[in-house]
Structures are given as structure tokens and as C-alpha cells.
Design an enzyme around this catalytic site. Sequence first.
Site, PDB file in Angstrom:
ATOM      1  N   CYS A   1       0.919  -1.457   0.082  1.00 26.86           N
ATOM      2  CA  CYS A   1      -0.204   0.254  -0.305  1.00 26.86           C
ATOM      3  C   CYS A   1       0.723   1.349   0.071  1.00 26.86           C
ATOM      4  O   CYS A   1       0.570   2.441  -0.700  1.00 26.86           O
ATOM      5  CB  CYS A   1      -1.323  -0.102   1.435  1.00 26.86           C
TER       6      CYS A   1
ATOM      7  N   GLN B   1      -4.758  -8.915   5.328  1.00 29.86           N
ATOM      8  CA  GLN B   1      -4.959  -8.137   6.790  1.00 29.86           C
ATOM      9  C   GLN B   1      -6.128  -7.319   7.933  1.00 29.86           C
ATOM     10  O   GLN B   1      -6.520  -6.819   9.167  1.00 29.86           O
ATOM     11  CB  GLN B   1      -4.748  -6.730   5.960  1.00 29.86           C
TER      12      GLN B   1
ATOM     13  N   ARG C   1     -21.013   8.342   1.141  1.00 31.62           N
ATOM     14  CA  ARG C   1     -21.918   7.592   1.784  1.00 31.62           C
ATOM     15  C   ARG C   1     -22.176   9.066   2.196  1.00 31.62           C
ATOM     16  O   ARG C   1     -22.375   8.675   3.779  1.00 31.62           O
ATOM     17  CB  ARG C   1     -21.960   6.463   2.206  1.00 31.62           C
TER      18      ARG C   1
ATOM     19  N   SER D   1     -11.316   0.278   4.539  1.00 29.28           N
ATOM     20  CA  SER D   1     -10.797   1.152   3.533  1.00 29.28           C
ATOM     21  C   SER D   1     -11.722   0.730   2.345  1.00 29.28           C
ATOM     22  O   SER D   1     -11.751  -0.184   2.139  1.00 29.28           O
ATOM     23  CB  SER D   1      -9.688   1.589   2.798  1.00 29.28           C
TER      24      SER D   1
ATOM     25  N   HIS E   1      -9.012   3.545  -1.846  1.00 28.56           N
ATOM     26  CA  HIS E   1      -7.532   3.609  -1.032  1.00 28.56           C
ATOM     27  C   HIS E   1      -7.570   2.458  -2.652  1.00 28.56           C
ATOM     28  O   HIS E   1      -7.021   1.347  -2.443  1.00 28.56           O
ATOM     29  CB  HIS E   1      -7.155   2.269   0.169  1.00 28.56           C
TER      30      HIS E   1
ATOM     31  N   CYS F   1       0.042   2.312   6.319  1.00 29.65           N
ATOM     32  CA  CYS F   1       0.273   0.434   6.729  1.00 29.65           C
ATOM     33  C   CYS F   1       0.532  -0.116   5.495  1.00 29.65           C
ATOM     34  O   CYS F   1      -0.212   0.449   4.779  1.00 29.65           O
ATOM     35  CB  CYS F   1      -0.609  -0.088   8.301  1.00 29.65           C
TER      36      CYS F   1
ATOM     37  N   GLY G   1       1.220  -4.338   3.462  1.00 25.10           N
ATOM     38  CA  GLY G   1       1.272  -5.566   3.468  1.00 25.10           C
ATOM     39  C   GLY G   1       2.171  -5.934   4.036  1.00 25.10           C
ATOM     40  O   GLY G   1       3.550  -5.568   3.661  1.00 25.10           O
TER      41      GLY G   1
END
Length: 389
Positions: free
Chosen positions: A89, A158, A216, A243, A344, A374, A376
Site C-alpha cells: 500500500c 490484513q 456515503r 477502506s 484506497h 501501513c 502488507g
Amino acid sequence: MPEAVVCAAVRTPIGKRKGSLAEVHPVDLSAAVLSALAERTGIDPAVVDDVVWGCVNQVGDQAAQIGRYALLAAGWPETVPGVTVNRACGSSQSSFDFAAGMVLAGQYDVVVAGGVESMTRVPLGAGRDLGRPYGPLVRERYRADLESGEFPNGDFNQGVGAERIARDWGLSRTRLDEYAARSHELAAAAIDAGVFDDQLVDVPGAPGFTADEGLRRGTTADTLAALKPSFSADGVIHAGNSSQISDGASAVLVTTPERARELGLTPIVRYHSGAVSGADPLRMLTGPVPATQKVLKRSGLSIGEIGAFEVNEAFAPVPLAWQAELGADDAVLNPLGGAIAVGHPLGASGTVLLTRLVHHMRDRGIRYGLQTMCEGGGTANATIVELVS
């Protein structure tokens, strides 16, 4: 030593999965931000020493060195090279760190850093279908945990990591949902105020697409309470406090102050400090804590001197656990909402956060900003930029 400055930062609006960007090839999506960057700065792309491009799932439409093909799709000269970076990420945040580092080292004068991810066209985890990642030695090292029954299919996950963080930091389902609702509320306010307008670019193939579409409106902790947990029956992590799966691209122009003057550019921020750190790969998402501690120590700054933080909202426990450890004020933590509200797009997210951050700093006259992501495998980047007055 030379300085590295950011003179422009742009991004596409973030598209939801199967949304407005679904039909746009990720190479062409990348080309849209590269073209906009050149147009807005007025630079001749031939002066760019390198394009450093983040992308996570480098298979299918995103295979074959997408960083190189992105600049060709933008019509840039064949003499401009490109490279593709994968730090999960944090890929495009690493792209920025690498670009700034090469400028600071005196090896490059003008670099573009950024990234892309089309999670519609290349689904999350697409590469796993081609083999079994991690290898037997890594699996043996963590065998007891992976075979405990907590991890689906005995694999690193995750979502399970986010559940562990929530448990370890005592974060209730209500607290996580309140934070998620805050993300939507702040993002809605920013969109309505036109905060993002100057940083967004038009995307050929997506006419009329002018705003992040994952938002939303009207989300509350009460409405989120109806959603089922995603990773365990009694868990606290669900689709609404995680996300969103998204499509998007982003890019920044990095150079020296001297070269900026020659090119007629005005720096926005200078690269102040950067750090990368590793953490537990089972919880996986706690890396922003040691990465932030490391970059603060390296910078000589305190947490209270930072006027804005972008802490990627991979899951609601990530920024909340980070805040509990670092003590940042609510008012400066993700003040424009985050990935829970707008999405994301993995390989693009690092420079999406940077783009949001530097424009916010310029709009508000904030001297120091910090972003952290953060990643993986249990790593994280942290980067501090300073406003150029």
C-alpha cells in the site's frame, strides 16, 4: 546537499469499484495525471530524469513495467525512463521517498513520483492465483499463528490483523464506527467546500467524473452498526470501517529549488525527513507507529510541531491505535477524511495522501505535515514535508 521540493501534486478523483473509472485502462489512467502534471507546470517532459511509479498488483492490465508505459501513453519522449515500485500500500509513498532521495543525492534534477491502481480491472490479490506467496520458510516461522484457526486458509490476512489491533488497543465496535462516520463527514465537508478542486484532473474516458465517488453521505455510527463483521462472527471489523476498494492515480513533481527557478516553478513544500520501518507481519498494520517515531527522531521535531497528519485509513483501528501511541490531536488527524470515506487505490494512495496534504498545508499555512501508511507484510513509510514560504 541539495534540497528536494514538490512543485506540483495532482490526482484523479477516486473511483469506486466498477464505478466511473472501470473502463479506463490503468496505463491510460496514469497517463492522465502525467499529462496534467506537464500541462499545469508547463515543463517539457523531456527534462524529467525518471518516472518512479507505484503499483501493487503488477499482473494483467498492470503488468509489464507500467511506470514506463504510462509515460509513453502520455506522449512523453521515448528518452524518458520509468520504473515501477511495489511496497504494497505504500508503493507511491516509497516512489516519492526514492525520487526525493535521488534529488537530494544530486543524481536527478527533475523526477515525477506517483502511482496507480485499478482494483476493478486487477482485483485485490490477483497475483495469488498464480502461486503461493511468502514461501515455506516464512510460513514455518509463523506456523503456530497461521495454523491457529484465526487466519483464513492459514494465510496472512490484513483483516485479522486489524481485529488484533482493535483487541490489543481496546477499540470497541462503537469507537471504530464513530471514527468511520467521522471520515465520511469530514470528506463530505471538504468536497462541498471545493477543497480538492485544484488538485483533481480530468480523465479521458470518464467524462463528467469530478469528485471522489466512494463517499456515503449521512453515514453514522448507528447506520454502520447494522453491518456484519467481515472476518469473524464476533469481530469488530466490517466493510463500513475499512477502506474501500477503488481505482485512481496520482503524481507529484520533485526537483531542486534552483531547477524550479530555471523552469519557472514555485515550490509548495520541501522534503524534510523520511523513514521506513518494519513491524509484526501478523498484525501487519501497526508499522506507522514505529515509522512515525523514527521519522520524528530523525527530523528533530515533536508530534506537537506537526500541523497536519495523513494516516492512511486502511481500517479504522490503524489511525486510532497510531493516535493512542503518538498522542496527536483529533483536529489535525486526517482533517479531510480518508480512505474509509473515499477509497484506497493501493498503488496510488501514497501520493494521493501527499497531494491532499501539500494542498491542505498551502491552503492553511501549515508549516509541517506528516503522512504515514501501513503496508502488507508489516512495513510502513513515514514522511515529513515542510511548507515553502
